[in-house]
Design a protein around this motif. Structure first.
Motif, PDB file in Angstrom:
ATOM      1  N   SER A  71       0.808  -1.215   0.000  1.00  0.00           N
ATOM      2  CA  SER A  71       0.000   0.000   0.000  1.00  0.00           C
ATOM      3  C   SER A  71       0.848   1.276   0.000  1.00  0.00           C
ATOM      4  O   SER A  71       0.366   2.324  -0.384  1.00  0.00           O
ATOM      5  CB  SER A  71      -0.985   0.042   1.188  1.00  0.00           C
ATOM      6  N   CYS A 131      -0.472  15.669   0.779  1.00  0.00           N
ATOM      7  CA  CYS A 131      -0.345  14.222   0.984  1.00  0.00           C
ATOM      8  C   CYS A 131      -1.636  13.575   0.525  1.00  0.00           C
ATOM      9  O   CYS A 131      -2.606  14.273   0.198  1.00  0.00           O
ATOM     10  CB  CYS A 131      -0.067  13.888   2.447  1.00  0.00           C
ATOM     11  N   GLY A 132      -1.649  12.246   0.513  1.00  0.00           N
ATOM     12  CA  GLY A 132      -2.821  11.533   0.015  1.00  0.00           C
ATOM     13  C   GLY A 132      -4.094  11.911   0.758  1.00  0.00           C
ATOM     14  O   GLY A 132      -5.122  12.243   0.151  1.00  0.00           O
ATOM     15  N   ALA A 133      -4.024  11.883   2.080  1.00  0.00           N
ATOM     16  CA  ALA A 133      -5.217  12.178   2.872  1.00  0.00           C
ATOM     17  C   ALA A 133      -5.690  13.618   2.615  1.00  0.00           C
ATOM     18  O   ALA A 133      -6.892  13.888   2.568  1.00  0.00           O
ATOM     19  CB  ALA A 133      -4.914  11.970   4.349  1.00  0.00           C
ATOM     20  N   GLU A 136      -7.504  13.615  -0.606  1.00  0.00           N
ATOM     21  CA  GLU A 136      -8.861  13.076  -0.408  1.00  0.00           C
ATOM     22  C   GLU A 136      -9.776  14.146   0.166  1.00  0.00           C
ATOM     23  O   GLU A 136     -10.914  14.316  -0.279  1.00  0.00           O
ATOM     24  CB  GLU A 136      -8.832  11.894   0.566  1.00  0.00           C
ATOM     25  N   HIS A 164      -8.606   2.087   2.337  1.00  0.00           N
ATOM     26  CA  HIS A 164      -7.566   2.658   3.197  1.00  0.00           C
ATOM     27  C   HIS A 164      -8.263   3.512   4.270  1.00  0.00           C
ATOM     28  O   HIS A 164      -9.229   4.202   3.969  1.00  0.00           O
ATOM     29  CB  HIS A 164      -6.657   3.539   2.339  1.00  0.00           C
ATOM     30  N   THR A 208     -10.882   2.504  -4.471  1.00  0.00           N
ATOM     31  CA  THR A 208      -9.472   2.291  -4.775  1.00  0.00           C
ATOM     32  C   THR A 208      -9.460   1.113  -5.742  1.00  0.00           C
ATOM     33  O   THR A 208      -9.997   0.066  -5.418  1.00  0.00           O
ATOM     34  CB  THR A 208      -8.694   1.908  -3.499  1.00  0.00           C
ATOM     35  N   THR A 212      -7.316  -2.287  -1.945  1.00  0.00           N
ATOM     36  CA  THR A 212      -6.217  -2.505  -0.999  1.00  0.00           C
ATOM     37  C   THR A 212      -5.866  -3.978  -0.804  1.00  0.00           C
ATOM     38  O   THR A 212      -4.939  -4.270  -0.064  1.00  0.00           O
ATOM     39  CB  THR A 212      -6.512  -1.867   0.379  1.00  0.00           C
ATOM     40  N   ASP A 237      -9.360   6.862  -5.446  1.00  0.00           N
ATOM     41  CA  ASP A 237      -8.154   6.954  -4.612  1.00  0.00           C
ATOM     42  C   ASP A 237      -7.002   6.374  -5.425  1.00  0.00           C
ATOM     43  O   ASP A 237      -6.827   5.165  -5.510  1.00  0.00           O
ATOM     44  CB  ASP A 237      -8.381   6.172  -3.313  1.00  0.00           C
ATOM     45  N   ALA A 239      -3.763   6.703  -4.951  1.00  0.00           N
ATOM     46  CA  ALA A 239      -2.485   6.764  -4.235  1.00  0.00           C
ATOM     47  C   ALA A 239      -1.467   5.854  -4.916  1.00  0.00           C
ATOM     48  O   ALA A 239      -0.297   6.196  -5.039  1.00  0.00           O
ATOM     49  CB  ALA A 239      -2.686   6.349  -2.777  1.00  0.00           C
ATOM     50  N   ASN A 240      -1.930   4.699  -5.341  1.00  0.00           N
ATOM     51  CA  ASN A 240      -1.024   3.713  -5.951  1.00  0.00           C
ATOM     52  C   ASN A 240      -1.386   3.496  -7.413  1.00  0.00           C
ATOM     53  O   ASN A 240      -1.915   2.458  -7.778  1.00  0.00           O
ATOM     54  CB  ASN A 240      -1.114   2.384  -5.212  1.00  0.00           C
ATOM     55  N   ASN A 261      -0.858  10.022  -5.326  1.00  0.00           N
ATOM     56  CA  ASN A 261       0.245  10.286  -4.401  1.00  0.00           C
ATOM     57  C   ASN A 261       1.547  10.332  -5.201  1.00  0.00           C
ATOM     58  O   ASN A 261       2.058   9.293  -5.619  1.00  0.00           O
ATOM     59  CB  ASN A 261       0.348   9.180  -3.346  1.00  0.00           C
ATOM     60  N   HIS A 263       4.324  10.859  -4.021  1.00  0.00           N
ATOM     61  CA  HIS A 263       5.332  10.182  -3.199  1.00  0.00           C
ATOM     62  C   HIS A 263       5.157   8.666  -3.206  1.00  0.00           C
ATOM     63  O   HIS A 263       5.883   7.970  -2.523  1.00  0.00           O
ATOM     64  CB  HIS A 263       5.332  10.734  -1.777  1.00  0.00           C
ATOM     65  N   LYS A 264       4.210   8.149  -3.915  1.00  0.00           N
ATOM     66  CA  LYS A 264       4.165   6.695  -4.088  1.00  0.00           C
ATOM     67  C   LYS A 264       4.409   6.382  -5.565  1.00  0.00           C
ATOM     68  O   LYS A 264       5.403   5.809  -5.936  1.00  0.00           O
ATOM     69  CB  LYS A 264       2.824   6.135  -3.619  1.00  0.00           C
TER      70      LYS A 264
HETATM   71  C1  LIG Z   1      -1.019   5.866   1.279  1.00  0.00           C
HETATM   72  C2  LIG Z   1      -2.439   5.814   0.902  1.00  0.00           C
HETATM   73  C3  LIG Z   1      -3.304   6.871   1.232  1.00  0.00           C
HETATM   74  C4  LIG Z   1      -2.884   8.067   2.087  1.00  0.00           C
HETATM   75  O1  LIG Z   1      -1.803   8.779   1.595  1.00  0.00           O
HETATM   76  P1  LIG Z   1      -0.903   9.674   2.588  1.00  0.00           P
HETATM   77  O2  LIG Z   1       0.023  10.418   1.699  1.00  0.00           O
HETATM   78  O3  LIG Z   1      -0.220   8.706   3.497  1.00  0.00           O
HETATM   79  O4  LIG Z   1      -1.831  10.583   3.336  1.00  0.00           O
HETATM   80  C5  LIG Z   1      -4.612   6.780   0.790  1.00  0.00           C
HETATM   81  N1  LIG Z   1      -5.046   5.714   0.098  1.00  0.00           N
HETATM   82  C6  LIG Z   1      -4.248   4.672  -0.220  1.00  0.00           C
HETATM   83  C7  LIG Z   1      -4.806   3.521  -0.998  1.00  0.00           C
HETATM   84  C8  LIG Z   1      -2.909   4.679   0.177  1.00  0.00           C
HETATM   85  O5  LIG Z   1      -2.115   3.643  -0.112  1.00  0.00           O
END
Ligand SMILES: *Cc1c(COP(=O)(O)O)cnc(C)c1O
Length: 484
Positions: A71, A131-133, A136, A164, A208, A212, A237, A239-240, A261, A263-264
């Motif tokens: 994740s 950041c991701g949150a 969101e 998540h 997502t 997840t 979402d 993030a990934n 994200n 950063h991911k």
């Molecule tokens: C990491 C993640 C988030 C939150 O991202 P942050 O940058 O840690 O706030 C949300 N959803 C998923 C699926 C993630 O893997």
């Protein structure tokens, strides 16, 4: 040992050779010297250098070893990102400078937005969220504002039970009531439950995909049609996105709002509390709600547009985390269209390869091909008195960062799950060696479980009480003495 423990009165790392220099140095300091600090460590320069050099070597990061944290996508961040983000033409700019002097920075942000639009199939983006949150929350506030204008009865948001944890938190912070949608036995959204829940009080569903548990929801077009037909919106979402980038676009699947994200997926550093970035993309009908200012192009110049009366307002200072955005920009430009697609394919192949090698020892939660990560169970080892936590701790003795454990909480039939995300950066040799370690640990669990129960043995810090630190916070020397 802390630097305080090494302190010897009168020892000094640095001194001024001339009296007038000392006076000058002191005249610089008063503004910054804190009142009430009774003692600072007194150490020699060599003590100081050794202390911090040694501390730096006990850290574990993706640059020192494999980091299969499900994740969180701990993939390698190419060093050229750092090199270019450190270019003085970027670092010497200040956001309060006149826009005419910051044309280069704005152009970079504008072109990054264009790339993200192309990658996701969305029409407009904000680069502000940190950041991701935060992304969101931004997306949820946009949907909230839209519904306030168009259909204020819609006050609820549907979120699958596999989501998540940040998803329900963000929806609720934006003022929505969260309703959980159960998963079906294949790990996707339970369509019957969705049909039942999707009424005219629902503003949106947050999804997502891949979810997840690493599975792609095959019903995504049906979900999209159903939610839209009943007046709801779809939040993605992302993030990934490293399972999909260059291959499938959330915008084409029917999503109205997306966060990514950087950063991911886009190889910018994360963790350690450093700055992140999670741009949010929307379809055209939501663009007027995006946070201000928005980078736009006008008469061959780049400008910041704040004239958006329906905007939800600012989500961060200035233009967002520009240094982070620059790293993602470099990555996307370096990879190109084909490179991003190749990275996604490699992420998916790597996860399935690990799943296949480990399946005889740690059964997969779902017997289906996965996307960029795989969920495996260690439940069978309870008969040797060994838990998943013990296996994860033992993995550290083999030199690996443990995968994500006890998350997601699904599925109920596969407790004790670990989520492994090898990412696209790793070679086959690394994956083989990692799987070998987990297979050896599987044998150890059966033959000498004590080895696992007391692990890790080879690390600087051995088995710790995982909750003690959270319950007994030490924030200063004085607290430390208090505990004794
Ligand atoms: C990491 C993640 C988030 C939150 O991202 P942050 O940058 O840690 O706030 C949300 N959803 C998923 C699926 C993630 O893997």
């Amino acid at each position: 040992m802390t630097l305080y423990d090494k302190s010897v009165a009168g020892r000094c790392a640095f001194s001024f050779s001339f009296e007038e220099d000392e006076a000058r140095a002191e005249s610089c300091i008063p503004d910054y010297a804190r009142a009430g600090v009774k003692s600072l460590p007194e150490v020699s320069e060599l003590d100081l250098v050794r202390h911090f050099t040694n501390l730096a070597t006990v850290n574990y990061g993706v640059d020192t070893g494999f980091y299969p944290l499900g994740s969180c996508t701990m993939k390698y961040n190419p060093k050229i990102n750092e090199r270019l983000a450190a270019d003085p033409r970027l670092t010497m700019r200040h956001p309060l400078d006149d826009v005419s002097e910051n044309q280069g920075v704005l152009q970079m942000e504008y072109e990054l937005k264009e790339s993200l639009e192309e990658i996701t199939g969305m029409d407009d983006f904000t680069l502000q969220p940190a950041c991701g949150a935060h992304g969101e929350l931004t997306g949820m506030l946009i949907i909230h504002a839209y519904m306030r204008d168009h259909d204020p009865r819609r006050t609820r948001v549907l979120i699958p039970d596999s989501a998540h944890g940040t998803n329900p938190a963000s929806a609720s912070m934006a003022g929505f009531q969260v309703v959980t949608v159960p998963s079906d036995e294949r790990g996707g959204v339970d369509m019957e439950a969705l049909d039942h829940l999707m009424d005219d009080t629902v503003a949106a569903i947050m999804l997502t995909n891949p979810n997840t548990v690493g599975l792609f929801d095959e019903n995504i077009t049906r979900i999209s049609e159903l939610v839209h037909a009943r007046g709801g919106l779809l939040y993605y979402d992302g993030a990934n996105l490293n399972a999909l980038m260059g291959l499938i676009r959330p915008g084409d699947l029917g999503f109205d709002v997306v966060h990514l994200n950087l950063h991911k997926t886009f190889s910018t550093p994360h963790g350690g509390g450093g700055p992140g970035a999670a741009p949010v993309g929307v379809k055209q009908f939501l663009a007027e709600y995006l946070p201000v200012p928005i980078v736009v192009q006008r008469d061959g110049q780049y400008a910041l547009d704040s004239d958006r009366p329906r905007s939800i307002g600012r989500m961060s200072a200035f233009y967002g985390n520009t240094g982070v955005l620059a790293r993602a920009f470099v990555y996307i430009r370096m990879m190109g269209r084909d490179g991003l697609a190749a990275a996604s394919r490699a992420a998916v192949i790597n996860a399935n390869y690990v799943k296949k090698l480990l399946a005889p020892y740690y059964p997969p939660a779902y017997d289906r091909p996965v996307m960029h990560e795989t969920v495996l169970s260690a439940k069978g080892y309870d008969k040797y008195g060994v838990s998943l936590l013990d296996i994860a701790k033992r993995l550290m003795d083999y030199g690996y960062h443990p995968p994500t454990i006890y998350f997601p909480h699904f599925p109920p039939h596969a407790e004790e799950v670990m989520m492994i995300e090898p990412t696209e950066s790793e070679s086959r040799e690394t994956l083989d060696a990692f799987c070998d370690a987990l297979i050896r640990i599987s044998k150890e669990a059966q033959e000498q479980p004590d080895l696992l129960l007391s692990a890790p043995h080879n690390t600087v810090v051995t088995r710790v009480n995982e909750t003690y630190a959270a319950r007994h916070l030490v924030t200063s020397q004085r607290d430390k003495k208090g505990i004794g």
